[in-house]
Design a protein around this motif. Structure first.
Motif, short mmCIF file in Angstrom:
data_model
loop_
_atom_site.label_atom_id
_atom_site.label_comp_id
_atom_site.label_asym_id
_atom_site.label_seq_id
_atom_site.Cartn_x
_atom_site.Cartn_y
_atom_site.Cartn_z
N PRO A 82 0.83 -1.22 0.00
CA PRO A 82 0.00 0.00 0.00
C PRO A 82 0.86 1.26 0.00
O PRO A 82 1.94 1.30 0.57
CB PRO A 82 -0.80 -0.09 1.31
CG PRO A 82 -0.67 -1.51 1.78
CD PRO A 82 0.65 -1.98 1.25
N GLY A 83 0.32 2.27 -0.65
CA GLY A 83 0.98 3.58 -0.67
C GLY A 83 0.34 4.53 0.32
O GLY A 83 0.12 4.16 1.48
N HIS A 84 0.01 5.73 -0.16
CA HIS A 84 -0.48 6.76 0.77
C HIS A 84 -1.98 6.64 0.98
O HIS A 84 -2.77 7.43 0.46
CB HIS A 84 -0.12 8.14 0.22
CG HIS A 84 1.37 8.33 0.09
ND1 HIS A 84 1.95 9.34 -0.63
CD2 HIS A 84 2.40 7.63 0.61
CE1 HIS A 84 3.27 9.26 -0.55
NE2 HIS A 84 3.56 8.21 0.20
N LEU A 85 -2.34 5.65 1.76
CA LEU A 85 -3.76 5.47 2.11
C LEU A 85 -4.08 6.31 3.32
O LEU A 85 -3.21 6.55 4.15
CB LEU A 85 -4.03 4.03 2.54
CG LEU A 85 -3.57 2.86 1.71
CD1 LEU A 85 -3.98 1.58 2.41
CD2 LEU A 85 -4.17 2.93 0.33
N HIS A 86 -5.35 6.64 3.46
CA HIS A 86 -5.77 7.15 4.76
C HIS A 86 -6.60 6.07 5.43
O HIS A 86 -7.57 5.57 4.88
CB HIS A 86 -6.56 8.46 4.64
CG HIS A 86 -6.67 9.11 5.99
ND1 HIS A 86 -5.57 9.56 6.69
CD2 HIS A 86 -7.74 9.32 6.79
CE1 HIS A 86 -5.96 10.05 7.86
NE2 HIS A 86 -7.26 9.92 7.94
N SER A 87 -6.17 5.67 6.63
CA SER A 87 -6.78 4.50 7.30
C SER A 87 -6.53 4.61 8.80
O SER A 87 -5.88 5.55 9.26
CB SER A 87 -6.11 3.23 6.78
OG SER A 87 -4.76 3.18 7.23
N SER A 88 -6.99 3.58 9.53
CA SER A 88 -6.75 3.56 10.98
C SER A 88 -5.26 3.62 11.28
O SER A 88 -4.82 4.17 12.29
CB SER A 88 -7.35 2.29 11.59
OG SER A 88 -6.81 1.14 10.97
N TYR A 89 -4.48 3.06 10.37
CA TYR A 89 -3.03 2.98 10.56
C TYR A 89 -2.38 4.36 10.53
O TYR A 89 -1.37 4.59 11.17
CB TYR A 89 -2.46 2.09 9.45
CG TYR A 89 -1.06 1.62 9.70
CD1 TYR A 89 -0.80 0.59 10.59
CD2 TYR A 89 0.01 2.19 9.03
CE1 TYR A 89 0.48 0.15 10.82
CE2 TYR A 89 1.30 1.75 9.26
CZ TYR A 89 1.53 0.72 10.15
OH TYR A 89 2.80 0.29 10.37
N THR A 90 -2.95 5.26 9.74
CA THR A 90 -2.34 6.59 9.56
C THR A 90 -3.23 7.70 10.12
O THR A 90 -3.00 8.88 9.83
CB THR A 90 -2.07 6.87 8.06
OG1 THR A 90 -3.26 6.59 7.33
CG2 THR A 90 -0.94 6.03 7.51
N SER A 91 -4.22 7.32 10.93
CA SER A 91 -5.21 8.32 11.37
C SER A 91 -4.58 9.45 12.20
O SER A 91 -5.12 10.55 12.25
CB SER A 91 -6.34 7.66 12.16
OG SER A 91 -5.79 6.96 13.24
N ALA A 92 -3.41 9.16 12.82
CA ALA A 92 -2.81 10.17 13.71
C ALA A 92 -1.84 11.12 12.99
O ALA A 92 -1.26 11.98 13.64
CB ALA A 92 -2.09 9.47 14.86
N ILE A 93 -1.67 10.98 11.68
CA ILE A 93 -0.64 11.82 11.04
C ILE A 93 -1.10 13.27 10.94
O ILE A 93 -2.30 13.56 10.89
CB ILE A 93 -0.20 11.31 9.64
CG1 ILE A 93 -1.34 11.35 8.65
CG2 ILE A 93 0.46 9.95 9.71
CD1 ILE A 93 -0.87 11.10 7.22
N ASP A 94 -0.12 14.15 10.90
CA ASP A 94 -0.36 15.58 10.79
C ASP A 94 -1.17 15.88 9.51
O ASP A 94 -0.84 15.34 8.45
CB ASP A 94 1.03 16.24 10.72
CG ASP A 94 0.94 17.74 10.67
OD1 ASP A 94 0.61 18.27 9.59
OD2 ASP A 94 1.21 18.36 11.70
N PRO A 95 -2.21 16.73 9.61
CA PRO A 95 -3.03 17.02 8.41
C PRO A 95 -2.21 17.57 7.23
O PRO A 95 -2.53 17.30 6.08
CB PRO A 95 -4.02 18.07 8.91
CG PRO A 95 -4.04 17.92 10.39
CD PRO A 95 -2.71 17.39 10.82
#
Ligand SMILES: NC(=O)c1ccc[n+]([C@@H]2O[C@H](COP(=O)([O-])OP(=O)(O)OC[C@H]3O[C@@H](n4cnc5c(N)ncnc54)[C@H](O)[C@@H]3O)[C@@H](O)[C@H]2O)c1
Length: 282
Positions: free
Chosen positions: A198-211
């Motif tokens: 996977p590439g740049h998905l938005h998911s539970s895994y990346t939910s905390a990243i800076d907007p």
């Protein structure tokens, strides 16, 4: 007998539970596999997460049950495979979905900044879980007439990544070799192995990243859009089904074309976006 592209098949998704907020790739894949007729074991260390996904599948009209255990432990991994065979009579699809997230403050970017405890944890969760589950799944798949193993790596396993550092990328890259080894040694057993990166998905895994980082992750992608866990789930359906019967030993990026573009092309997208937004058209 169920209907669908995976009718009659039994599948396991490791880390298939739902954290209850953003959708996860494991959760979405478990739902997609069940929607296509597979009976799914949702394997997770957290009972409430596993039960959330099982409930979503039941509401959707599919069949699933939870298995609770720590996928890093050999005994739990072996019991997970036994549970699928005992409950549903065989095993045809294994999705090794687990991934290690290091704590932001502890991330060292280069090899010389490597934090040893992070490296050990990444080996455990990214590599050992998939290797153990495959080891125990292969005899069950042979008994079932063959099967499909799907590992989940990352674009960070194909090129040095921005956020998660060396332990993550190195261990995700090793999953590509696990995939190739499984395909090479077990093809004659009727077992295929492939890998989704996977590439740049938005998911539970990346939910905390800076907007702001979330926006940049979207903008460097040629398609200019964000991936979702469903993009992974539907590829897993294809790789788990007989539609992909002659595909084995490959890693497929799900990345909106990220690896089609050289860095200067990505820079051009970023600059063009900035010009558009300055002109009020972005
Ligand atoms: N989102 C992205 O941008 C992106 C990009 C590249 C790769 N990935 C990969 O996608 C996968 C993300 O999976 P997800 O979205 O389902 O993740 P997630 O973070 O939502 O976790 C899924 C589940 O794993 C369970 N879990 C954690 N440790 C476990 C253990 N030891 N044993 C059993 N279960 C355990 C958790 O309880 C949770 O319910 C990872 O492999 C990640 O590396 C994601």
């Amino acid at each position: 007998m169920s209907e669908g592209r995976l009718a009659g098949k039994v599948a396991i998704v490791t880390g298939g539970g739902s954290r209850g907020g953003e959708l996860g790739t494991g959760e979405a894949t478990a739902i997609c596999l069940a929607r296509e007729g597979a009976r799914v074991v949702v394997a997770d260390i957290a009972a409430e997460n596993a039960e959330r996904t099982v409930a979503a599948i039941s509401e959707d009209g599919g069949e699933a049950s939870a298995f609770i255990g720590d996928a890093c432990q050999s005994h739990d991994s072996s019991s997970m495979i036994d549970a699928a065979v005992d409950r549903y009579g065989g095993l045809h699809v294994l999705m090794n979905n687990l991934g290690y997230r290091s704590q932001p403050k502890k991330r060292g970017r280069g090899v010389d900044g490597l934090v040893e405890e992070q490296f050990d944890a990444a080996v455990q969760l990214n590599l050992k879980t998939a290797t153990l589950a495959s080891k125990y799944a292969i005899p069950a798949m042979k008994e079932s007439g063959g099967g499909s193993i799907i590992n989940v790596s990352s674009v960070d396993g194909l090129a040095a990544g921005h956020s998660y550092g060396v332990p993550y990328g190195v261990t995700k890259g090793a999953l590509h070799m696990l995939t190739i080894s499984t395909a090479a040694y077990h093809g004659r057993d009727g077992i295929r192995a492939n890998c989704i990166a996977p590439g740049h998905l938005h998911s539970s895994y990346t939910s905390a990243i800076d907007p702001k980082l979330r926006d940049r992750r979207r903008r460097v992608v040629p398609l200019g859009t964000e991936g979702t866990p469903w993009d992974v789930g539907w590829l897993a359906v294809f790789l788990g089904s007989d539609e992909s019967r002659w595909i084995s030993g490959v890693t497929i990026p799900v990345d909106g074309g990220l690896f089609a573009a050289q860095p200067l092309v990505a820079q051009h997208y970023m600059e063009a976006d900035e010009i558009d937004s300055e002109e009020g058209t972005g």
